[in-house]
Design a protein around this motif. Structure first.
Motif, mmCIF file in Angstrom:
data_model
loop_
_atom_site.group_PDB
_atom_site.id
_atom_site.type_symbol
_atom_site.label_atom_id
_atom_site.label_comp_id
_atom_site.label_asym_id
_atom_site.label_seq_id
_atom_site.Cartn_x
_atom_site.Cartn_y
_atom_site.Cartn_z
ATOM 1 N N PRO A 102 0.817 -1.222 0.000
ATOM 2 C CA PRO A 102 0.000 0.000 0.000
ATOM 3 C C PRO A 102 0.849 1.270 0.000
ATOM 4 C CG PRO A 102 0.029 -1.009 2.175
ATOM 5 C CD PRO A 102 0.700 -1.978 1.251
ATOM 6 N N MET A 103 0.282 2.335 -0.546
ATOM 7 C CA MET A 103 0.918 3.647 -0.412
ATOM 8 C C MET A 103 0.762 4.071 1.042
ATOM 9 S SD MET A 103 -0.311 5.749 -3.777
ATOM 10 C CE MET A 103 -0.220 5.040 -5.415
ATOM 11 N N PRO A 104 1.666 4.940 1.541
ATOM 12 C CA PRO A 104 1.534 5.374 2.938
ATOM 13 C C PRO A 104 0.155 5.992 3.192
ATOM 14 C CG PRO A 104 3.615 6.113 1.999
ATOM 15 C CD PRO A 104 2.833 5.520 0.871
ATOM 16 N N ASP A 105 -0.477 5.605 4.293
ATOM 17 C CA ASP A 105 -1.829 6.106 4.548
ATOM 18 C C ASP A 105 -1.830 7.568 4.994
ATOM 19 O OD1 ASP A 105 -0.837 5.744 7.074
ATOM 20 O OD2 ASP A 105 -2.385 4.330 7.737
ATOM 21 N N SER A 106 -0.622 8.145 5.153
ATOM 22 C CA SER A 106 -0.545 9.557 5.482
ATOM 23 C C SER A 106 -0.566 10.419 4.214
ATOM 24 C CB SER A 106 0.747 9.830 6.257
ATOM 25 O OG SER A 106 1.856 9.340 5.524
ATOM 26 N N HIS A 126 12.292 -2.245 -2.319
ATOM 27 C CA HIS A 126 11.760 -3.120 -1.276
ATOM 28 C C HIS A 126 11.858 -4.584 -1.697
ATOM 29 C CE1 HIS A 126 9.195 -3.488 2.349
ATOM 30 N NE2 HIS A 126 8.673 -4.534 1.752
ATOM 31 N N PRO B 17 -6.036 6.725 9.107
ATOM 32 C CA PRO B 17 -4.626 6.669 9.492
ATOM 33 C C PRO B 17 -4.422 7.153 10.925
ATOM 34 C CG PRO B 17 -5.012 8.526 8.025
ATOM 35 C CD PRO B 17 -6.306 7.768 8.118
ATOM 36 N N VAL B 18 -3.421 6.586 11.611
ATOM 37 C CA VAL B 18 -3.029 7.083 12.942
ATOM 38 C C VAL B 18 -1.512 7.232 12.960
ATOM 39 C CG1 VAL B 18 -4.918 6.065 14.279
ATOM 40 C CG2 VAL B 18 -2.868 4.711 13.830
ATOM 41 N N ARG B 20 1.753 6.031 14.216
ATOM 42 C CA ARG B 20 2.125 4.719 14.747
ATOM 43 C C ARG B 20 3.451 4.798 15.494
ATOM 44 N NH1 ARG B 20 -0.617 3.179 9.899
ATOM 45 N NH2 ARG B 20 1.127 3.962 8.684
ATOM 46 N N ARG B 72 -2.363 0.139 17.593
ATOM 47 C CA ARG B 72 -3.153 1.333 17.887
ATOM 48 C C ARG B 72 -4.176 1.025 18.971
ATOM 49 N NH1 ARG B 72 -6.615 3.301 12.960
ATOM 50 N NH2 ARG B 72 -4.869 2.628 11.657
ATOM 51 N N HIS B 82 -3.964 -3.565 8.971
ATOM 52 C CA HIS B 82 -3.589 -2.395 8.162
ATOM 53 C C HIS B 82 -2.291 -1.780 8.679
ATOM 54 C CE1 HIS B 82 -4.103 1.576 6.204
ATOM 55 N NE2 HIS B 82 -3.730 2.071 7.372
ATOM 56 N N ASP B 83 -2.181 -1.617 9.992
ATOM 57 C CA ASP B 83 -0.992 -0.992 10.575
ATOM 58 C C ASP B 83 0.260 -1.835 10.343
ATOM 59 O OD1 ASP B 83 -2.381 1.211 11.437
ATOM 60 O OD2 ASP B 83 -2.747 0.433 13.459
ATOM 61 N N VAL B 85 0.773 -3.982 7.850
ATOM 62 C CA VAL B 85 1.138 -3.938 6.433
ATOM 63 C C VAL B 85 1.742 -2.573 6.084
ATOM 64 C CG1 VAL B 85 0.256 -4.086 4.073
ATOM 65 C CG2 VAL B 85 -0.564 -5.686 5.803
ATOM 66 N N GLN B 86 1.143 -1.497 6.623
ATOM 67 C CA GLN B 86 1.689 -0.153 6.387
ATOM 68 C C GLN B 86 3.134 -0.049 6.878
ATOM 69 O OE1 GLN B 86 0.733 3.119 5.319
ATOM 70 N NE2 GLN B 86 -0.870 2.133 4.129
ATOM 71 N N ALA B 88 5.277 -2.534 7.519
ATOM 72 C CA ALA B 88 6.164 -3.415 6.750
ATOM 73 C C ALA B 88 6.533 -2.754 5.421
ATOM 74 C CB ALA B 88 5.491 -4.761 6.517
#
Lengths: 471, 255
Positions: A102-106, A126, B17-18, B20, B72, B82-83, B85-86, B88
């Motif tokens: 995924p692209m960064p969620d930020s 990666h 999003p949070v 992390r 979270r 989700h967190d 995978v983000q 990683a």
């Protein structure tokens, strides 16, 4: 800044001196047999996904990229990159990212093109893809030699002599947005005419009188930028389109639309909702002189632009019909009117090109359109496939990912269980084309590869299930 | 097996999003990129600190860049996956995922979404009833609470000094039970998966370790005498050393 740029360019060069290595061995007269290795053409988004997924399925891969770095169309440093300074995604992040990276969620809902490039660079790093890519190397031709194998002739982009290697399969991920399709407008024009591929920076528009030809997403984007920079802007479109906003109800429009798909709202009702939503948000555009759409919603590639109606309403963009001909310092329109731009930008899209393949290998039709199963698998050559040749109503990357997974799985099945592979091929040949390809679209080159992302992914899912390893 | 091609949840309502918390111990010098990074994941209610205590530094000392993620607060299984995978995907190289307890459950789901280089499930709490049964035998009152609590006996062996054990316990907040579907996704990219545990774990019973390991086609690597919190208990070096040995072997075999 200069130092920074130099550093970036420097770092994007291939890590190993492969080009030189290749030059040293170029004069070997015989064909180098790469045995089970697969040849991938192009290291853009589709090519990178193809390398990664082939590697995951245990294949050795040689990828040839004529540029000196990854990213394909998204790499603004490449001469053939179509991106301009202000290019942003028109599909939102969750519908655009690779499903397994995924692209960064930020990041914002609609990232900038430079973010997409950094995303692709990170993806390559990666998964360690760089070591399988031969940069600065062009594929000149690929010829089938029987038993499914391919003789691939490559040459250094800078010229020099060529080299032939034999591969077990050939996957073209060479992109379809790099060869400008230029309109044939009769007559002479005294001003400047450029294709949108040459449009890079809003400064090119400053204080000019600009005519933008083309109602696609690029044409609309450039018309909007011209509205902010140029003295006068005309936007010429051949037909009426549905101009969807980027946000509906405060959410990215494609996410709202997929909500309807999730609940299996039938097409007729979705078309009605679409018309209602557009009527309530964008409103009636015919009062600005735009033609009424000649097709129903969902029957052409979606145009996503919230700002075009805004600038039409402010009189900064004047909607005009098709261009009939150039007449010296003026441009004559289809309705006989004459306008006097000094810069004409043709945003008339790109044509797919497969110069390294004989046209019959991908069943190219007389109009130049390749006919491939699922827009990917060559019908008569089981070890030839194209990845990324799609125009989805969502981001391309997820579809290209699953295409490349299917290609890898197919090649694996063919190698390990030829009998089952034959059965899958038999079954696939009976798959009705309307089940995965959009039937009811406007007949134009722009819509050759138009697919509904949901229908296409469902077809891919079925194909992957058929090829599931027996337990 | 589902390939999970249609992801309406992610397309229509992405996980919010949070910020992390990720604690890292990096490897300096030339062999920085020699080994893949490891991402450690605890269950909700614990946190990255539990790995930062011993395992992160030990892992980095053996040449693997080590990172630990704090789950979270108040997230559901989807948010935790989700967190992971983000995090990683934010690492420079393909990561090895290591989950402990409920963190192993989260990792097992993340493996369906991210092609990990390898994965290790440490004392995986992936069998709802088996875990519940084991816990209620040792700690009936704590187990029956709305937010179940674990006690010293469940988490640590007798060899860990009581003050130390109590200090660790005081840092744990214990979260609500996660709701999770039974189906475990097939890991994408077919990574090697190792199950690590203790036959004397009073949270995850031996049978459960066997079942999870069998699901991934192997047998669990066992460390008798240790409690559930293998990364904090006395003798914490043994399981991480064995894990890194296994990893080194797998990585050499693949290259």
């Amino acid at each position: 800044m200069i130092i920074f740029r130099f550093w970036r360019t420097f770092c994007s060069l291939p890590p190993s001196p492969r080009i030189w290595q290749y030059r040293r061995v170029h004069d070997t007269p015989d064909i180098a047999d790469r045995r089970d290795a697969v040849c991938v053409i192009g290291a853009g988004a589709s090519g990178l996904a193809t390398i990664k997924n082939l590697r995951e399925h245990g294949f050795a891969v040689d990828c040839y990229e004529r540029e000196t770095s990854v990213g394909g169309a998204w790499n603004w440093r490449h001469d053939r990159s179509p991106v301009y300074a202000n290019t942003h995604l028109i599909s939102s992040r969750p519908l655009t990212e690779f499903p397994d990276f995924p692209m960064p969620d930020s990041w914002p809902d609609y990232p900038h093109h430079s973010q997409v490039l950094s995303y692709l660079e990170r993806y390559a790093k990666h998964f360690g893809l760089g070591e399988h890519i031969w940069f600065g190397t062009e594929v000149v031709s690929a010829v089938p030699v029987g038993d499914g194998r391919w003789d691939v002739t490559t040459r250094s982009t800078g010229g020099g002599s060529s080299r032939v290697q034999r591969y077990a399969a050939l996957i073209a991920a060479n992109g379809h947005n790099w060869s400008p399709a230029k309109p044939d407008i009769p007559g002479d024009f005294r001003g400047t005419v450029i294709h949108s591929a040459q449009y890079k920076d809003p400064a090119q528009l400053r204080n000019r009188k600009v005519l933008v030809i083309g109602g696609g997403n690029t044409g609309c984007d450039i018309a909007v930028e011209a509205a902010q920079q140029a003295t006068t802007v005309w936007h010429s479109t051949r037909r009426g389109y549905w101009y969807a906003p980027k946000y509906i109800f405060g959410r990215p429009a494609d996410q709202v639309n997929d909500g309807l798909l999730k609940w299996r709202v039938p097409l007729k009702l979705r078309q009605w909702l679409y018309r209602r939503t557009l009527a309530l948000t964008t409103g009636d555009l015919t009062r600005y002189g735009l033609p009424e759409p000649d097709h129903k919603p969902y029957e052409s590639h979606p145009i996503v632009n919230s700002q075009l109606p805004y600038y039409l309403g402010h009189g900064r963009i004047k909607a005009v019909p098709d261009v009939a001909r150039f007449a010296g310092g003026q441009v004559e329109l289809a309705d006989g009117r004459r306008i006097d731009p000094d810069l004409v930008i043709t945003a008339t899209g790109y044509a797919p090109r497969f110069e390294f393949l004989a046209p019959d290998l991908i069943d190219t039709e007389p109009d130049g359109r390749p006919d491939l199963h699922l827009h990917s698998f060559a019908r008569k050559h089981p070890t030839l496939a194209v990845v990324g040749l799609l125009q989805p109503d969502a981001g391309l990357l997820p579809l290209a990912h699953w295409q490349s997974v299917a290609v890898a799985r197919w090649l694996q099945l063919r190698r390990e269980d030829p009998e089952r592979a034959a059965a899958v091929q038999q079954k696939e040949s009976a798959r009705p084309i309307p089940s995965w390809s959009k039937r009811r679209v406007v007949a134009s080159r722009r819509h050759w590869f138009e697919v509904d992302h949901l229908a296409y992914l469902k077809a891919m899912d079925e194909l992957l299930r058929e090829m599931e390893p027996a337990k | 097996m589902s390939h999970d091609l249609l992801r309406f949840d992610d397309w229509t309502s992405p996980v919010p999003p949070v910020e992390r918390e990720v604690l890292s111990r990096l490897v300096e010098g030339e062999d920085e990129h020699e080994h893949p990074p490891l991402l450690f994941v605890t269950g909700p209610g614990v946190g990255a600190w539990a790995f930062a205590e011993h395992w992160l530094a030990h892992t980095a000392g053996r040449g693997f860049p080590a990172h630990a993620l704090t789950p979270r607060e108040g997230g559901d299984l989807r948010a935790h996956v989700h967190d992971v995978v983000q995090t990683a995907a934010s690492l420079p190289r393909q990561a090895v995922l290591i989950g402990h307890g409920v963190g192993a459950l989260v990792v097992s789901r993340a493996l369906g979404r991210y092609p990990a280089r390898a994965a290790v499930l440490v004392a995986p709490a992936m069998d709802r009833w088996a875990t519940f049964g084991a816990a209620i035998k040792t700690n009936p009152l704590g187990t029956l609470r709305g937010r179940p609590r674990l006690n010293r006996k469940q988490l640590f062996s007798a060899s860990l000094p009581a003050e130390e054990a109590d200090a660790y316990l005081a840092r744990m907040t214990f979260a609500h039970r996660l709701a999770f579907p039974k189906q475990v996704p097939s890991p994408v990219g077919k990574p090697p998966v190792l199950v690590v545990g203790s036959p004397d774990d009073r949270v995850v019973p031996r049978k459960s370790l066997d079942r999870v390991a069998a699901h991934y086609g192997g047998a669990p690597l066992l460390f008798p005498g240790m409690g559930h919190a293998l990364m904090l208990d006395a003798g914490w070096a043994e399981p991480i050393d064995a894990t890194l040995d296994w990893l080194t072997k797998e990585l050499t075999a693949a290259s």
